[in-house]
Scaffold this motif. Sequence first.
Motif, PDB file in Angstrom:
ATOM      1  N   LEU A 209       0.830  -1.206   0.000  1.00  0.00           N
ATOM      2  CA  LEU A 209       0.000   0.000   0.000  1.00  0.00           C
ATOM      3  C   LEU A 209       0.858   1.247   0.000  1.00  0.00           C
ATOM      4  O   LEU A 209       0.605   2.204  -0.739  1.00  0.00           O
ATOM      5  N   TRP A 210       1.868   1.256   0.845  1.00  0.00           N
ATOM      6  CA  TRP A 210       2.727   2.437   0.954  1.00  0.00           C
ATOM      7  C   TRP A 210       3.568   2.646  -0.300  1.00  0.00           C
ATOM      8  O   TRP A 210       4.014   3.755  -0.582  1.00  0.00           O
ATOM      9  N   LEU A 211       3.777   1.576  -1.067  1.00  0.00           N
ATOM     10  CA  LEU A 211       4.525   1.704  -2.315  1.00  0.00           C
ATOM     11  C   LEU A 211       3.624   2.110  -3.478  1.00  0.00           C
ATOM     12  O   LEU A 211       4.042   2.859  -4.362  1.00  0.00           O
ATOM     13  N   TRP A 212       2.387   1.616  -3.493  1.00  0.00           N
ATOM     14  CA  TRP A 212       1.475   1.863  -4.615  1.00  0.00           C
ATOM     15  C   TRP A 212       0.735   3.183  -4.502  1.00  0.00           C
ATOM     16  O   TRP A 212       0.635   3.938  -5.461  1.00  0.00           O
ATOM     17  N   MET A 213       0.177   3.445  -3.325  1.00  0.00           N
ATOM     18  CA  MET A 213      -0.740   4.578  -3.171  1.00  0.00           C
ATOM     19  C   MET A 213      -0.006   5.837  -2.719  1.00  0.00           C
ATOM     20  O   MET A 213       1.018   5.768  -2.035  1.00  0.00           O
ATOM     21  N   LYS A 214      -0.554   6.974  -3.104  1.00  0.00           N
ATOM     22  CA  LYS A 214       0.079   8.250  -2.796  1.00  0.00           C
ATOM     23  C   LYS A 214      -0.682   9.045  -1.742  1.00  0.00           C
ATOM     24  O   LYS A 214      -0.086   9.806  -0.988  1.00  0.00           O
ATOM     25  N   ARG A 215      -1.999   8.876  -1.675  1.00  0.00           N
ATOM     26  CA  ARG A 215      -2.799   9.677  -0.749  1.00  0.00           C
ATOM     27  C   ARG A 215      -2.853   9.004   0.624  1.00  0.00           C
ATOM     28  O   ARG A 215      -3.237   7.847   0.746  1.00  0.00           O
ATOM     29  N   LYS A 216      -2.479   9.754   1.680  1.00  0.00           N
ATOM     30  CA  LYS A 216      -2.327   9.151   3.007  1.00  0.00           C
ATOM     31  C   LYS A 216      -3.652   8.650   3.570  1.00  0.00           C
ATOM     32  O   LYS A 216      -3.697   7.606   4.239  1.00  0.00           O
ATOM     33  N   TRP A 217      -4.752   9.365   3.305  1.00  0.00           N
ATOM     34  CA  TRP A 217      -6.040   8.927   3.846  1.00  0.00           C
ATOM     35  C   TRP A 217      -6.514   7.650   3.158  1.00  0.00           C
ATOM     36  O   TRP A 217      -7.149   6.790   3.784  1.00  0.00           O
ATOM     37  N   GLN A 218      -6.197   7.513   1.894  1.00  0.00           N
ATOM     38  CA  GLN A 218      -6.522   6.282   1.182  1.00  0.00           C
ATOM     39  C   GLN A 218      -5.710   5.114   1.733  1.00  0.00           C
ATOM     40  O   GLN A 218      -6.227   4.004   1.925  1.00  0.00           O
ATOM     41  N   HIS A 266     -11.853   6.671   4.446  1.00  0.00           N
ATOM     42  CA  HIS A 266     -12.282   6.702   3.047  1.00  0.00           C
ATOM     43  C   HIS A 266     -13.106   7.964   2.774  1.00  0.00           C
ATOM     44  O   HIS A 266     -12.929   8.614   1.724  1.00  0.00           O
ATOM     45  N   PHE A 267     -13.985   8.324   3.702  1.00  0.00           N
ATOM     46  CA  PHE A 267     -14.795   9.530   3.547  1.00  0.00           C
ATOM     47  C   PHE A 267     -13.905  10.780   3.531  1.00  0.00           C
ATOM     48  O   PHE A 267     -14.085  11.684   2.704  1.00  0.00           O
ATOM     49  N   ILE A 268     -12.937  10.847   4.432  1.00  0.00           N
ATOM     50  CA  ILE A 268     -12.009  11.996   4.469  1.00  0.00           C
ATOM     51  C   ILE A 268     -11.239  12.094   3.160  1.00  0.00           C
ATOM     52  O   ILE A 268     -11.027  13.192   2.620  1.00  0.00           O
ATOM     53  N   ASP A 269     -10.815  10.926   2.636  1.00  0.00           N
ATOM     54  CA  ASP A 269     -10.061  10.916   1.377  1.00  0.00           C
ATOM     55  C   ASP A 269     -10.913  11.454   0.238  1.00  0.00           C
ATOM     56  O   ASP A 269     -10.438  12.233  -0.600  1.00  0.00           O
ATOM     57  N   ARG A 270     -12.204  11.056   0.187  1.00  0.00           N
ATOM     58  CA  ARG A 270     -13.097  11.534  -0.869  1.00  0.00           C
ATOM     59  C   ARG A 270     -13.335  13.033  -0.753  1.00  0.00           C
ATOM     60  O   ARG A 270     -13.408  13.748  -1.771  1.00  0.00           O
ATOM     61  N   VAL A 271     -13.449  13.547   0.481  1.00  0.00           N
ATOM     62  CA  VAL A 271     -13.712  14.959   0.686  1.00  0.00           C
ATOM     63  C   VAL A 271     -12.483  15.797   0.287  1.00  0.00           C
ATOM     64  O   VAL A 271     -12.610  16.848  -0.352  1.00  0.00           O
ATOM     65  N   ARG A 272     -11.291  15.320   0.652  1.00  0.00           N
ATOM     66  CA  ARG A 272     -10.072  16.093   0.422  1.00  0.00           C
ATOM     67  C   ARG A 272      -9.578  15.975  -1.012  1.00  0.00           C
ATOM     68  O   ARG A 272      -8.726  16.748  -1.425  1.00  0.00           O
ATOM     69  N   ARG A 273     -10.093  15.024  -1.759  1.00  0.00           N
ATOM     70  CA  ARG A 273      -9.586  14.792  -3.124  1.00  0.00           C
ATOM     71  C   ARG A 273     -10.096  15.872  -4.070  1.00  0.00           C
ATOM     72  O   ARG A 273     -11.228  16.268  -4.016  1.00  0.00           O
TER      73      ARG A 273
END
Length: 273
Positions: A209-218, A266-273
């Motif tokens: 996850l830490w290698l693939w994804m960039k957004r911390k909340w995701q 997940h909700f925070i990630d959607r809001v901040r995106r």
Amino acid sequence: MQNLTEERTGRLIRELRLKAGWTQKELGAKIGISDKAISKWERGLSFPDITLLPRLAEVFHVTVGEIISGQRLSEPAMNPELLDSVVADTLVYSQRDTFSKGKRIFCLIFLTLILSAMFLCAVINLAVDHQLSWAYYPIGALTIVLALTLAVVLPKRRRLEIVMGILEVSLMIYLAMIEKLSDTSGWLLPLALPISLVSVVCLYLLLKLWLWMKRKWQILSWSMLILALGPALSIQSILSCNGIQRPMTSDWILLGSLLGAALLFHFIDRVRR
């Protein structure tokens, strides 16, 4: 960038070798290296050692810069941008070579320290108890640390998968040794093996996850989901299947908390995106 540079250099070496009419073995004999190393260079799997670059350039009648950049540089092509690119490739290559030597030195020192610690444990155990008993525990733990640390010298391709495999095998060997020394039996295969597999797989997925994804909340959202489905749910199921009962209330609270946190992140990630 690095893989592309290796492939370009490998293609140029192969092109120059074939143009000269040499086999890989003949080229290896000219510069004092095996044909297997030549094969790795030409396939883009490794770089020539920096000390071999002048000799390669000499036998092929090219420059060191051309070997590193992986392309022939004619006079009209020697524009400032191309020169900057060659210099940059040379610097990166030099740094990588220095880092590679640093890794070898580190591994040699670390290997010496670990083996010395193992030997010391065995000597003390024999001197005090006249037999090997408790020394197996620190020796086993040090073996796991050694196996994982030496993984830094592995190729980057599939390094994480190899490290996780080494971790699982080392854990099972260590737990089998504990089972034998503690005069207990019946828990290694039904309990230790599946629980350790679940734990190692969860750790592997978290690292990915830490290698693939960039957004911390995701990342946090998926991490909570993995922990909920892995240690919280799977390990409880394994224990139940082996007749080990635990208070279900606390387990359901933990599972609900992790799933709730996953939804929140997940909700925070959607809001901040």
